[in-house]
Design an enzyme around this catalytic site. Structure first.
Site, PDB file in Angstrom:
ATOM      1  CB  ALA A   1      -0.961  -0.010   1.192  1.00  0.00           C
TER       2      ALA A   1
ATOM      3  CB  ALA B   1      -6.733  -6.331  -0.538  1.00  0.00           C
TER       4      ALA B   1
ATOM      5  CB  CYS C   1      -8.226  -5.370   5.002  1.00  0.00           C
ATOM      6  SG  CYS C   1      -7.186  -4.222   5.880  1.00  0.00           S
TER       7      CYS C   1
ATOM      8  CG  ASN D   1      -3.595   3.078   0.097  1.00  0.00           C
ATOM      9  OD1 ASN D   1      -3.359   2.871  -1.079  1.00  0.00           O
ATOM     10  ND2 ASN D   1      -3.912   2.096   0.931  1.00  0.00           N
TER      11      ASN D   1
ATOM     12  CD1 TRP E   1     -35.272  13.113  16.516  1.00  0.00           C
ATOM     13  CD2 TRP E   1     -33.428  14.378  16.587  1.00  0.00           C
ATOM     14  NE1 TRP E   1     -35.650  14.394  16.840  1.00  0.00           N
ATOM     15  CE2 TRP E   1     -34.543  15.196  16.886  1.00  0.00           C
ATOM     16  CE3 TRP E   1     -32.161  14.959  16.564  1.00  0.00           C
ATOM     17  CZ2 TRP E   1     -34.434  16.566  17.153  1.00  0.00           C
ATOM     18  CZ3 TRP E   1     -32.045  16.319  16.848  1.00  0.00           C
ATOM     19  CH2 TRP E   1     -33.174  17.106  17.134  1.00  0.00           C
TER      20      TRP E   1
END
Lengths: 475, 475
Positions: B12, B42, B44, B331, B461
């Site tokens: 990365a 990747a 992750c 990154n 809300w």
């Protein structure tokens, strides 16, 4: 003992004010006059009741009259306020044909808004509808429901007016072809609702795009999804009149004499604030036609407030006065006024005009100022960029395109507005942009935010960051 | 002609720097030395490859070596950098048993991190794993896959090392019972992955809660979901050793001699920066053990930079130096250094330590400083509140509870951190809190944000606003 705090209107703004006031100030009375029999209902939920995702009309009510009374609020339903005397601090109320006067110490005008109909021939026919409030919602759902499945208790919700409306429309043959006039919120949401009942849906929109407030990228994406779902779009098209035979709707006439035979028409061309009650008073309206208020929601008359769909608010980006009839600002302003009247001065806040909308599988959102002419009028030099990025890591199942548009001021880099659309958790991402707007961030600052990354939820560079990076590179 | 910009590490941070540098500065060479054969993968995504949601090992690669070379980057795989001479600006590189020296004008250290194993007996057995990098991922996926479905081309991805690992573990009988040691990111994500292969999963965690970095409300929700999914939790439990017979794993021994027979163990107790290369250099480490850098990612040696999992960054709330080995900051820092070396000085930015995680049907997120002792050490007087609110309007189908925790400074009201968990679009809502943190908002300011409302996506809300309202009321 002073006179009570009186609220006109038993919906979002009115009941938020009354509830907050009651908690802040238990000693003095608060009285809410509501002209209808329904209070505290979710107006934005009506398309989903009509579609059938929400089963009972009562489900749309967030507080029942009993809940409200248990909060210590004196709620008077079916009480119409017909006059306000700001010199004597007294209102005139009509209930059941009887008129009486009622004194107030402070007054909150929360009379809301209503749908406007089209000024065209035929707009008053029985199967030509607008959508604002529960009687309209009941009529449409009852009309769409096949007689065999019709249940007036569910669809009428038990109140006299809605039950009689339910019975009237429930007895009719369900419509097969429906025209929608107007391609804004109501038009787009109702195209989905009518399609769910297998109706042939024709949507007529005078501008060349749907949902102009969301910008062109969102409008185009929604149009393409509606078409894919079988909705026939008539964009850039003027509706001229509706024809009838013996009081029964026949055709919608448009574009210089084209005709389409339809069973029902829904007119969704906008709403207007209910300000008629103020005509004979000294309470001033603003340039938008809604009630002008200061930062505490107070009108030009010292002890008279206005909130919700009837009142103006300040726009957070431009500082200009705007009329943005949406749910959260109504609740927030009502609550603030309840606190202020109860002795804790609280500002009603600014609006970014943030909105979300669902159209079939798409979710979209918008916030701030996207329109260049509006930005220029406020002294900005706007620039806009649109990007498309994945909603999750590309290799993770379920990733969908998310299209993000950002607008900024070229001189300062200040973020002015944004919108987005996509099929995978797109709508809630508008809150990142709304929060950046609220903080007065530049696009460069937004690009630096440390947003979350996990393959099932977001790529390394969140689509909002990708948009900020691209727009920042153009400044 | 000056010497090239040299990057150590092809993932990365390293490749972001090389790519950005290449675009900024087309004239001078950029060379990336990567000790393994895989680049730009990747990390992750490995739990989802092991689970089987991602089919091919190659899917985890975002840029192929060819893509990288087409960007004009001189990529040297299977090249290990073994020494750095910062006096002569030369590194020593070993490839295929041959050693050579290579000069640099600027150097980026992006050597990443590695998983640490437990200092216990048996941790070196063949079926005891850590998870950091593609060989580990390949081994676990191949081991879990029934021999009949095993495909070394998919699971090994075509590279020599991963293919030989795939063949080794693919030939073995799949595990039926697996112990996970550690209840952080890796432990929780892998509990889901192993359960998908119908393994009996036992998760051992020394602290009393899972995911301590996400706070107690998230930890409790994740624990309850893991239990519901059939994972056996051993919280507040110490693992003592692993026993073997003839080199084959037998039992995991814990809690004073309790034993459980297992077929595999995954150790997920943390990672450490790969800083060994710097031992003999004058490049300084920070107090966290990672490389100390300034706001441009520069080390104490003028033309040497560090980024990604090997380097420190500044925390946005406390201003303190932190080690936060996550994808987006890696990154971003790499990209900034590429720009800086290319002649456009760019800061590497701060981190809020924002993270997201999926655990079965739950999504969760965290950002900022949640731990009171850490907030106090930074001079704050922290207060925390947790609320639960709906993810959509209550009447709309699919609404789920969303639990939000916010921490603020009692004196100033400044927002310090937040976390949330829920089954319906909860994780992406962390970005609202991260953006508010990045803007330095108070909780009162967060409460005033004009967030989106639409019944299918959010209640009037938003849960984050509810949390801000409740916490603000306690200040």
């Amino acid at each position: 003992m002073t006179d009570p705090f009186v609220v006109i209107g038993g919906d979002a703004a009115g009941l938020s004010a009354a509830s907050k006031y009651r908690r802040e100030s238990p000693a003095r009375d608060v009285v809410v006059f509501e002209q209808g029999s329904w209070v505290s209902y979710a107006h934005c939920g009506t398309p989903y009741f009509i579609k059938g995702d929400v089963e009972h009309l009562r489900d749309l009510q967030s507080l029942s009259p009993r809940d409200i009374e248990e909060r210590g609020i004196d709620l008077r339903r079916d009480h119409e306020v017909t006059a306000i005397d700001t010199k004597s601090d007294v209102i005139t109320v009509v209930n059941n044909g009887e008129s009486f006067e009622y004194p107030y110490e402070e007054l909150l005008i929360a009379t809301g808004a209503r749908a406007i109909s089209a000024p065209i021939e035929g707009a008053d026919l029985d199967t030509v509808f607008t959508l604002h409030g529960l009687p309209d919602a009941t009529a449409l759902r009852s009309f769409l429901t096949p007689p065999a499945e019709f249940d007036s208790a569910n669809l009428g919700g038990g109140a006299a007016l809605t039950t009689s409306v339910a019975e009237q429309y429930g007895a009719m043959q369900p419509p097969e072809t429906i025209a929608i006039v107007g391609g804004g919120y109501v038009g787009v949401e109702m195209a989905e609702a009518f399609s769910a009942w297998d109706c042939a849906v024709h949507l007529f929109q005078r501008p060349e795009r749907l949902l102009p407030a969301f910008g062109t990228a969102v409008g185009d994406a929604i149009a393409s999804t509606l078409k894919k779902a079988g909705v026939t779009l008539h964009l850039n098209e003027e509706v001229e009149r509706l024809t009838e035979t013996d009081g029964q709707l026949d055709d919608i006439v448009y574009g210089g004499g084209n005709r389409l035979n339809v069973d029902a028409v829904l007119i969704g061309i906008g709403i207007r604030p209910n300000v008629e009650l103020l005509t004979e008073t000294s309470i001033e309206l603003g340039t938008t036609g809604a009630v002008a208020v200061d930062e505490y929601g107070q009108t030009n008359v010292e002890n008279v407030y206005a909130a919700g769909d009837v009142a103006e608010l300040k726009q957070i980006v431009t500082g200009e006065t705007t009329w943005s009839p949406l749910g959260l600002p109504a609740n927030r302003a009502g609550r603030a006024i309840g606190a202020t009247v109860g002795g804790s001065p609280t500002q009603v806040g600014h609006v970014a005009e943030t909105a979300m909308l669902k159209a079939f599988e798409l979710g979209c959102g918008r916030t701030g100022v996207l329109e260049h002419d509006r930005a220029e009028a406020a002294g900005f030099d706007p620039i806009t960029k649109t990007i498309t990025a994945g909603s999750r890591s590309g290799y993770y199942p379920g990733a969908e395109e998310t299209t993000v548009t950002l607008t900024a001021d070229q001189k300062s880099g200040q973020l002015l507005g944004g919108s987005l659309v996509g099929a995978d958790r797109a709508a809630v991402r508008i809150n990142t942009i709304a929060t950046a707007l609220g903080a007065g961030m530049t696009v460069g600052e937004l690009e630096q935010q440390d947003l979350g990354y996990a393959p099932p939820f977001s790529p390394v560079w969140d689509p909002v960051l990708v948009a900020a990076k691209v727009l920042n590179g153009k400044l």
